[in-house]
Design a protein around this motif. Structure first.
Motif, PDB file in Angstrom:
ATOM      1  N   ARG A 142      -0.544  -4.458  -3.078  1.00 42.86           N
ATOM      2  CA  ARG A 142      -0.833  -4.253  -1.747  1.00 42.86           C
ATOM      3  C   ARG A 142       0.393  -5.570  -1.245  1.00 42.86           C
ATOM      4  NH1 ARG A 142      -4.020  -1.323  -5.859  1.00 42.86           N
ATOM      5  NH2 ARG A 142      -4.905   0.326  -5.023  1.00 42.86           N
TER       6      ARG A 142
ATOM      7  N   ASN B 193      -9.080   0.022   4.701  1.00 43.35           N
ATOM      8  CA  ASN B 193      -7.716   0.991   5.492  1.00 43.35           C
ATOM      9  C   ASN B 193      -6.821  -0.166   5.606  1.00 43.35           C
ATOM     10  OD1 ASN B 193      -9.031   3.808   5.738  1.00 43.35           O
ATOM     11  ND2 ASN B 193      -9.778   2.675   7.255  1.00 43.35           N
TER      12      ASN B 193
ATOM     13  N   ARG C   9      -5.747  -1.033   1.630  1.00 45.86           N
ATOM     14  CA  ARG C   9      -4.962  -0.114   0.707  1.00 45.86           C
ATOM     15  C   ARG C   9      -5.633  -0.035  -0.258  1.00 45.86           C
ATOM     16  NH1 ARG C   9      -4.674   2.608   4.363  1.00 45.86           N
ATOM     17  NH2 ARG C   9      -3.407   4.357   2.704  1.00 45.86           N
TER      18      ARG C   9
ATOM     19  N   HIS D  72      -5.110   3.479  -2.242  1.00 50.21           N
ATOM     20  CA  HIS D  72      -3.697   3.131  -1.611  1.00 50.21           C
ATOM     21  C   HIS D  72      -3.080   4.493  -1.320  1.00 50.21           C
ATOM     22  CE1 HIS D  72      -0.803   3.808  -5.047  1.00 50.21           C
ATOM     23  NE2 HIS D  72      -1.477   2.960  -5.016  1.00 50.21           N
TER      24      HIS D  72
ATOM     25  N   THR E 107       0.531  -1.758   4.728  1.00 50.86           N
ATOM     26  CA  THR E 107       0.289  -2.103   6.035  1.00 50.86           C
ATOM     27  C   THR E 107       0.369  -3.008   6.685  1.00 50.86           C
ATOM     28  OG1 THR E 107      -2.255  -1.851   5.448  1.00 50.86           O
ATOM     29  CG2 THR E 107      -2.211  -1.861   7.574  1.00 50.86           C
TER      30      THR E 107
END
Length: 611
Positions: A203, A354, A357, A360, A366
């Motif tokens: 992420r 959010n 993720r 995800h 993000t």
């Protein structure tokens, strides 16, 4: 490629690559001076026919034949001792090289050569030197089976791919430095694309101050800006919340002490509405830093009650000032992402999911766009995000692999401790020092490494140094590179676009590379440039729209004015019955930004309506 020195025994290999038709002095030179780190080679700039070959040039790698091994060196200087050129006869030159390591052939026939950083046998006077062969050059940059990705080609030989060990690059943090316009953002975008392909479980959270990376990662990223961000105020620690209240100015210790006492009481009121202001003591007691919801209305109520106490008479000016700060921050429309009425509920799972993720849904990146966010609150938000990133990686026990990428990192981690925001510096420093143990990685991108906190920079084990013209910035990079590759940095001020010098744990040895070229539609900021070009060819500038964005205040509507009279917009001051509102029924507000701090009208500031 790294192996133990005893693992393979080199065998004498002929370095002769010339055929009978080639001239004896085609590209050969001889060692005439050598010390522990450098050597000088005597050669000719032209061949016997007087044609300048140009084969000895700065930045090229050469090989010195020692029989069983071949010493590898990098050319960093070249010249004629007499500073004169003769058109009659050959022109002798001196080539200065820096010794990097040595290559030896494997014991098995046909196996790849083995490169070892460091010198066991130094070149002797008269040793033959020549341009390095492609097979040896590949061995120099071989990663010995480590999980690698290709990010470009070698500047030395564009037929050889430039590979980096992606796991070591991420886990031990990396930095991309370079002056404005050399392609840092493009290199970052390329590196992220390659990382996502190689590490699908990764992420990525990008702190994007220029709102440019979302367009370069359209299929991977989710955009979050000041309008779509939901970061409740109760998730802020006390020092972060104080930064918002005081708008970046010096805090007042008395007001901070009052907040430290009153915020736990407000949290307790939210959890136990009938408990009054009693605060439970014990292992499950709440503190001002506990991420538990509370209402701003309850906090203001606690301040009012404290002001009404007889023993707090001397503290009333401080409490009154604190109340004004809290109310003004909650009423500021720029802070909607913190004080939305719907954020009073316990939405921490949705917020974290959010932002980071989880899950995800095919978009692991993000892009946190900060261009439209108030400058005085950016530090606090970055501190919250960095702290949450580390805590998530810590408590997920290695299941969550997270990269926090800081664009313009010198804004959050300045070298001067008097500048910046201390909690942000501490949160990022914690990731730099301990994050790799728990799967939280740090990526630093800056154009001024000299203004970056040296503690953070020292924890980055892999560097991608692009063109740097500032002497102070060059000195910072020079102090981070190994002594055996220091001469490589002589090219820092003259490298071209997309070129970089990579060194550290993520590469086998220091290499000068050229990043792959991205398609024009995937370049960071490409969409913004297209919009700017189209606007130039269109109508005049819309000043009204610009002013509306500047004010950042929603247009008043009857539904959004819970405390004011609804005035007929067709009447003006001085008209008959100007103050008399039209016959309409009051509609309860459900707007995102609620002046009632999450309470019903009957419970805060409004009388109950009788039917």
């Amino acid at each position: 490629m790294y192996v133990e020195r005893e693992a393979s025994v080199g065998e004498p290999t002929s370095q002769e690559r010339r055929t009978a038709e080639q001239n004896d002095r085609r590209i050969l030179g001889n060692v005439v001076q050598c010390d522990g780190a450098r050597a000088t080679i005597s050669a000719y700039a032209d061949d016997v026919d007087g044609a300048v070959t140009g084969l000895w040039t700065v930045g090229k790698m050469i090989s010195i034949n020692l029989g069983s091994t071949r010493t590898v060196g990098l050319v960093y200087g070249i010249g004629k001792s007499d500073r004169a050129w003769s058109n009659e006869g050959q022109n002798p030159i001196e080539v200065s090289i820096e010794l990097i390591g040595e290559v030896r052939d494997a014991a098995e026939p046909g196996a790849k050569p083995i490169f070892d950083r460091g010198i066991t046998t130094y070149p002797h006077i008269g040793a033959i030197a020549h341009r390095i062969r492609t097979r040896d050059l590949q061995a120099v940059y071989d990663l010995a089976g480590r999980h690698s990705i290709t990010i470009g080609t070698l500047s030395q030989d564009e037929t050889i791919a430039a590979n980096i060990a992606i796991d070591d690059t991420l886990a031990r943090h990396f930095a991309i430095v370079g002056t404005t316009g050399v392609g840092k953002s493009t290199a970052v975008s390329l590196l992220l694309r390659k990382s996502i392909a190689a590490r699908p479980d990764l992420r990525i959270l990008i702190l994007d101050p220029h709102n440019e990376f979302a367009a370069s990662l359209p299929e991977y990223c989710v955009r979050v800006d000041s309008k779509t961000l939901d970061l409740p105020f109760w998730m802020f620690r006390l020092d972060e919340f104080a930064e918002v209240l005081f708008r970046g100015r010096e805090t007042v210790p008395e007001e901070i002490d009052a907040l430290r006492d009153l915020i736990p009481a407000a949290k307790n009121l939210y959890r136990n509405p009938n408990s009054g202001s009693y605060i439970r003591r014990g292992s499950d007691a709440l503190t001002a830093d506990t991420p538990v919801p509370y209402r701003i209305a309850d906090l203001i109520k606690q301040i009012d009650e404290r002001m009404g106490m007889l023993e707090s008479k001397t503290d009333r000016p401080t409490l009154k000032s604190l109340k004004t700060r809290v109310e003004s921050a909650a009423a500021d429309p720029r802070y909607r992402f913190m004080f939305n009425s719907r954020l009073i509920e316990d939405t921490i799972h949705e917020t974290i999911g959010n932002l980071f993720r989880v899950p995800h849904h095919g978009r692991p990146v993000t892009c946190f766009e900060m261009a439209g966010m108030p400058s005085e609150v950016v530090n606090s938000v970055c501190s919250v995000l960095a702290r949450l990133a580390f805590d998530l990686a810590l408590w997920s026990e290695g299941k969550l692999q997270l990269l926090l990428l800081c664009e313009e990192a010198h804004r959050y981690m300045p070298a001067d401790p008097r500048l910046g925001f201390a909690p942000t510096r501490h949160a990022l420093s914690r990731i730099a020092k301990e994050g790799r143990k728990y799967g939280c990685y740090l990526g630093v991108v800056t154009q001024r490494p000299g203004e970056l906190d040296p503690t953070i920079l020292s924890q980055c084990s892999t560097f991608f140094a692009m063109r740097l013209a500032n002497e102070q910035d060059q000195a910072i990079i020079r102090s981070a590179i190994a002594d055996s590759s220091a001469s490589t940095l002589a090219f820092l001020s003259s490298m071209g676009q997309r070129e970089a010098i990579a060194f550290g744990e993520g590469v086998a040895t220091t290499m000068r590379l050229k990043f792959e070229k991205l398609s024009s539609e995937l370049l960071p900021g490409a969409a913004k440039r297209e919009e700017a070009a189209s606007s130039k060819s269109g109508d005049d500038i819309d000043l009204v729209a610009i002013v509306e964005r500047l004010r950042n205040v929603p247009k008043p509507t009857p539904q959004a004015m819970a405390f004011a009279e609804v005035v007929d917009s067709g009447r003006q001051a001085g008209d008959p019955d100007y103050r008399k509102p039209p016959a309409t029924t009051r509609v309860q507000s459900d707007d995102d930004f609620d002046m009632r701090y999450g309470l019903k009208p009957a419970s805060f500031g409004l009388r109950p309506q009788n039917d």
